[in-house]
Design a protein around this motif. Sequence first.
Motif: not given
Ligand code: SF4
Length: 367
Positions: A89, A93, A96, A170
């Motif tokens: 990604c 985060c 994550c 997100k």
């Molecule tokens: S938790 Fe955050 S960093 Fe991980 S895949 Fe989802 S949006 Fe992306």
Amino acid sequence: MSISTLYVHESVKELPRVRAVASALGLSPETIHDIHQAYARVLKDPDPVERGKQVLVLTKNKGAFLRPCPGTRKYRCCGYRILHVGTYCTMDCSYCILQAYFHPPVLQFFVNLQDLLAELKGAFSSSTIQRIGTGEFTDSLIWDPWTGLSRILIPAFADQSSCVLELKTKTADVSALMGLAHREKTLVAWSLNTPRVIETEETGTAALPARLKAAEACQEQGYPLAFHFDPMVIYEGCEEEYAAVLQQLFESVAPESIVWISLGALRFPPELKHVMDKRHPRSRLPYGELIRGKDGKMRYFKPLRIRLYRKMAAWIREAAPGTALYLCMEDDEVWEKALGWVPPRQGVKRLLDDAAMKRCGLGKGKK
Ligand code: SF4
């Protein structure tokens, strides 16, 4: 985070899609013979986890595109299936799991989409209801600006009636989803959290108002919607702040548009704590009242989870009585005490399949 390096595996370098992605990114791809060449270069960076977010490898998925969700037998599972379109990604985060899941993590997009579509055809020809999502090993919508992925998947799902695609995100850029004949076989889903958690723990993601505005735009286009309050974070004042998020949600979209809402409190494997301490030193998440759960993951103490879920459930049921509500990765006791019922074997699967049948017209023959 933007892509600065593009690699292409030699097995796919002639595919037209590779040229299209390279041109959308404005980068010349470097051919590699082995993914480990990309890994080795990423690992030289002082923060390989961050560097991996700027490196895209276009390659071939040699395995199955459709896989069962890696749920755990210790908790209630919903029978979800994952469509493995790519990994990792561009957002960052703190909690994550992908930071510790891939070694090292690197953005990969599987360009052999003909194989993916052929595999989907097999799923579409079965009469079994299937809920399929792309947002397990990546965010579903980050790929659209370079690959046009949603504009390939949504029409593919539109002309069948046994499977629903869930795009979980997100982000707030839903421009790729506009104007498509989706026939309600694609459900657009947002992970939601309080503005405090978004600001402090979800670097690079869209703010709450932007996510809700994007949801509103998808509602106007007739897409069924879903929302995931996951991971819910427990802190002083969190109940009031989650209540305020729900209020904004129901002011933005009609309850009838929402097929399901899930609740899941923060959980992470113990090894993620080292990554969080190193990469997100200001995060307080690893220092909550956490204990090791049956699956070995760190979780909030059970009574704390139950209390928050129970409040959320009451608010959601009042505002959206027709929306399917479920808990992610929780056991019978938490279900009973938080939602007032314990799903029988396959019960969560049935609850969500029924919701998809009702709202997305699954199981009704081809439109
Ligand atoms: S938790 Fe955050 S960093 Fe991980 S895949 Fe989802 S949006 Fe992306």
